[in-house]
Every structure is written in C-alpha cells, then in structure tokens.
Scaffold this active site. Structure first.
Site, PDB file in Angstrom:
ATOM      1  N   TYR A 105      12.914  21.320   6.782  1.00  0.00           N
ATOM      2  CA  TYR A 105      13.679  21.283   8.023  1.00  0.00           C
ATOM      3  C   TYR A 105      12.958  21.986   9.148  1.00  0.00           C
ATOM      4  O   TYR A 105      12.321  23.006   8.964  1.00  0.00           O
ATOM      5  CB  TYR A 105      15.100  21.831   7.844  1.00  0.00           C
ATOM      6  CG  TYR A 105      15.224  23.226   7.319  1.00  0.00           C
ATOM      7  CD1 TYR A 105      15.298  24.308   8.179  1.00  0.00           C
ATOM      8  CD2 TYR A 105      15.281  23.468   5.955  1.00  0.00           C
ATOM      9  CE1 TYR A 105      15.427  25.595   7.701  1.00  0.00           C
ATOM     10  CE2 TYR A 105      15.411  24.750   5.467  1.00  0.00           C
ATOM     11  CZ  TYR A 105      15.488  25.811   6.349  1.00  0.00           C
ATOM     12  OH  TYR A 105      15.607  27.083   5.867  1.00  0.00           O
ATOM     13  N   LYS A 148      18.990  22.477  13.236  1.00  0.00           N
ATOM     14  CA  LYS A 148      18.057  22.087  12.180  1.00  0.00           C
ATOM     15  C   LYS A 148      17.999  20.572  12.056  1.00  0.00           C
ATOM     16  O   LYS A 148      19.034  19.898  12.117  1.00  0.00           O
ATOM     17  CB  LYS A 148      18.512  22.638  10.821  1.00  0.00           C
ATOM     18  CG  LYS A 148      18.529  24.130  10.711  1.00  0.00           C
ATOM     19  CD  LYS A 148      19.054  24.551   9.336  1.00  0.00           C
ATOM     20  CE  LYS A 148      19.140  26.049   9.214  1.00  0.00           C
ATOM     21  NZ  LYS A 148      19.703  26.453   7.904  1.00  0.00           N
ATOM     22  N   ARG A 189      22.001  26.107  -2.296  1.00  0.00           N
ATOM     23  CA  ARG A 189      21.522  27.070  -1.301  1.00  0.00           C
ATOM     24  C   ARG A 189      22.462  27.000  -0.101  1.00  0.00           C
ATOM     25  O   ARG A 189      22.585  25.967   0.538  1.00  0.00           O
ATOM     26  CB  ARG A 189      20.089  26.744  -0.883  1.00  0.00           C
ATOM     27  CG  ARG A 189      19.094  26.832  -2.036  1.00  0.00           C
ATOM     28  CD  ARG A 189      17.682  26.474  -1.553  1.00  0.00           C
ATOM     29  NE  ARG A 189      16.762  26.344  -2.647  1.00  0.00           N
ATOM     30  CZ  ARG A 189      16.028  27.345  -3.142  1.00  0.00           C
ATOM     31  NH1 ARG A 189      16.120  28.552  -2.635  1.00  0.00           N
ATOM     32  NH2 ARG A 189      15.189  27.137  -4.140  1.00  0.00           N
ATOM     33  N   GLU A 224      20.871  36.674  10.068  1.00  0.00           N
ATOM     34  CA  GLU A 224      21.255  35.721   9.022  1.00  0.00           C
ATOM     35  C   GLU A 224      22.563  36.124   8.353  1.00  0.00           C
ATOM     36  O   GLU A 224      22.829  37.303   8.130  1.00  0.00           O
ATOM     37  CB  GLU A 224      20.161  35.612   7.970  1.00  0.00           C
ATOM     38  CG  GLU A 224      20.438  34.506   6.985  1.00  0.00           C
ATOM     39  CD  GLU A 224      19.324  34.327   5.973  1.00  0.00           C
ATOM     40  OE1 GLU A 224      19.151  33.188   5.539  1.00  0.00           O
ATOM     41  OE2 GLU A 224      18.658  35.312   5.618  1.00  0.00           O
ATOM     42  N   HIS A 250      24.898  25.808   7.117  1.00  0.00           N
ATOM     43  CA  HIS A 250      24.221  24.736   6.400  1.00  0.00           C
ATOM     44  C   HIS A 250      23.973  25.125   4.945  1.00  0.00           C
ATOM     45  O   HIS A 250      23.658  26.268   4.653  1.00  0.00           O
ATOM     46  CB  HIS A 250      22.878  24.420   7.081  1.00  0.00           C
ATOM     47  CG  HIS A 250      22.029  23.472   6.318  1.00  0.00           C
ATOM     48  ND1 HIS A 250      20.847  23.843   5.728  1.00  0.00           N
ATOM     49  CD2 HIS A 250      22.207  22.161   6.027  1.00  0.00           C
ATOM     50  CE1 HIS A 250      20.324  22.792   5.118  1.00  0.00           C
ATOM     51  NE2 HIS A 250      21.125  21.764   5.285  1.00  0.00           N
ATOM     52  N   ARG A 285       0.809  -1.217   0.000  1.00  0.00           N
ATOM     53  CA  ARG A 285       0.000   0.000   0.000  1.00  0.00           C
ATOM     54  C   ARG A 285       0.839   1.262   0.000  1.00  0.00           C
ATOM     55  O   ARG A 285       0.372   2.336  -0.321  1.00  0.00           O
ATOM     56  CB  ARG A 285      -0.905   0.036   1.229  1.00  0.00           C
ATOM     57  CG  ARG A 285      -1.889  -1.112   1.323  1.00  0.00           C
ATOM     58  CD  ARG A 285      -2.551  -1.150   2.678  1.00  0.00           C
ATOM     59  NE  ARG A 285      -1.528  -1.358   3.701  1.00  0.00           N
ATOM     60  CZ  ARG A 285      -1.622  -0.925   4.959  1.00  0.00           C
ATOM     61  NH1 ARG A 285      -2.683  -0.250   5.361  1.00  0.00           N
ATOM     62  NH2 ARG A 285      -0.659  -1.164   5.820  1.00  0.00           N
ATOM     63  N   GLN A 301       9.931  26.118  14.449  1.00  0.00           N
ATOM     64  CA  GLN A 301       9.572  26.554  13.105  1.00  0.00           C
ATOM     65  C   GLN A 301       9.932  25.451  12.125  1.00  0.00           C
ATOM     66  O   GLN A 301      10.873  24.685  12.364  1.00  0.00           O
ATOM     67  CB  GLN A 301      10.358  27.824  12.773  1.00  0.00           C
ATOM     68  CG  GLN A 301       9.981  28.498  11.487  1.00  0.00           C
ATOM     69  CD  GLN A 301      10.652  29.871  11.382  1.00  0.00           C
ATOM     70  OE1 GLN A 301      10.615  30.661  12.313  1.00  0.00           O
ATOM     71  NE2 GLN A 301      11.254  30.142  10.255  1.00  0.00           N
ATOM     72  N   GLU A 342       7.812   7.578  11.225  1.00  0.00           N
ATOM     73  CA  GLU A 342       7.834   8.783  12.035  1.00  0.00           C
ATOM     74  C   GLU A 342       8.998   9.634  11.550  1.00  0.00           C
ATOM     75  O   GLU A 342      10.060   9.106  11.219  1.00  0.00           O
ATOM     76  CB  GLU A 342       8.033   8.445  13.516  1.00  0.00           C
ATOM     77  CG  GLU A 342       6.835   7.792  14.147  1.00  0.00           C
ATOM     78  CD  GLU A 342       7.044   7.513  15.631  1.00  0.00           C
ATOM     79  OE1 GLU A 342       8.152   7.742  16.154  1.00  0.00           O
ATOM     80  OE2 GLU A 342       6.083   7.055  16.260  1.00  0.00           O
TER      81      GLU A 342
END
Length: 191
Positions: A137, A77, A64, A148, A124, A29, A52, A34
């Site tokens: 993430y 993250k 990126r 940032e 990252h 199926r 978040q 999790e």
C-alpha cells in the site's frame, strides 16, 4: 462509476472508499497493468500525493488491524494484494461522519488485481485467506509511531464478518480497545 485511462473507479460500501480496477493487458507472455497514475487518478476524482509505500506478507489466518494514525498524521492508503488473497476492511472513524462506525470489506487478490482507496479518517485491516499473501500500500502520510492506534478486530458494535473465525494476531492487535471505548475516538461519533 468513473472511468479514467486504464482504471475503473467504483464507490465502495462506505462513502469515501473507492474500488479501483486496473485495465490489464494480457497475452501468452503474461500481463501488464498500471497500478497508479497521478493523471488517471485525478481524472477519476482522486487527487492524492503518496509519500511512502509498505509491503507485508502474511500466512493464512493472520489478521492485521484495525490500524489508523491520529490527526494530524491521518493517512490515506491505496491498498492492493500482489500475491495470494486477503479480505480487506476499512472502518469509518471520521469525526461527524453520518457513516461513523460503518465498515466496508472486499476480497483483494493477485488474480482479481483490485485495489482499494481508503481516505484519511478510516481504520484499516485485512485477513490473509491463504499462505504467502502479500499486501502493498501507498500512503499519503509518513508512518508516525506516536500517532498510531488500533481498534479491536472483533468489536461487537462493528460486527465485521471476518472469513476465518480464529485469526492469528499480534499482541497489540489482540489487546486493542473497541471503538466506543477508544481513547482517541471516544465522543467523536456513535457506532
């Protein structure tokens, strides 16, 4: 290696990084797994609070990163690829760390279902290896634009082995400073 219900946690290439492999229940199926459980992660030594979640889609070759948020807004993250494939990278930029400037990278994909825990104090980035690569993430801090920062993806001191040599970049990522000249990191360690 640590096992927690439904997950296997393995130390990554740099201390602090953890590769997480979920237990997948599959049949004709489809499958179920999790992707996060506070109880299971705590049992495996990861006691984190996520505030978040973000989702990006990238075409093949898009790179990126290498992104991070400065203290006191540094974020951990939990990264996973839900469609396609990416080469995911984390660089240690923790002040006083014996592995400052070292990076770890691995392929995350919809097929291998691996996740990567990146603690606060790492930059990252990732490169999409095929069109329609989706990365999701969870983060332990809210996105704070004023905190940032970006490190050059092609920093020669880091020598990251990106799989696709001519990446597609945003203007901000293309103009990022190298680690040793970064105004927010300079003097914190040596690469």
């Amino acid at each position: 290696m640590t096992s927690a219900p439904h997950f296997t946690l393995t130390p990554g290439a740099v201390p602090g990084l953890i590769v997480i492999e979920p237990r997948v229940f599959a049949d004709d199926r489809g499958f179920f797994m999790e992707t996060w459980s506070a109880r299971a992660f705590e049992a495996g030594g990861l006691d984190v609070r996520f505030v978040q979640e973000a989702h990006s889609r990238s075409a093949r070759g898009v790179l990126r990163g290498l992104h991070f948020q400065q203290d006191p807004h540094a974020m951990g993250k939990l990264v996973r690829c839900t469609a396609g494939r990416v080469f995911d990278v984390a660089v240690d930029i923790r002040h006083g760390s014996p592995t400052f400037g070292r990076w770890g990278g691995l392929e995350l994909s919809a097929d291998n279902r691996r996740m990567l825990w990146i603690p606060p104090g790492f930059a990252h980035g990732f490169q999409a290896l095929e069109d329609g690569s989706d990365v999701q993430y969870k983060s332990t801090a809210f996105y704070t634009p004023s905190a940032e920062a970006v490190i050059a993806w092609n920093d020669p001191d880091l020598a990251i082995a990106w799989p696709i040599p001519a990446p597609r970049l945003s203007a901000r990522d293309a103009d990022a400073p190298v680690l040793r000249e970064h105004p927010f990191i300079r003097g914190r360690g040596t690469a």
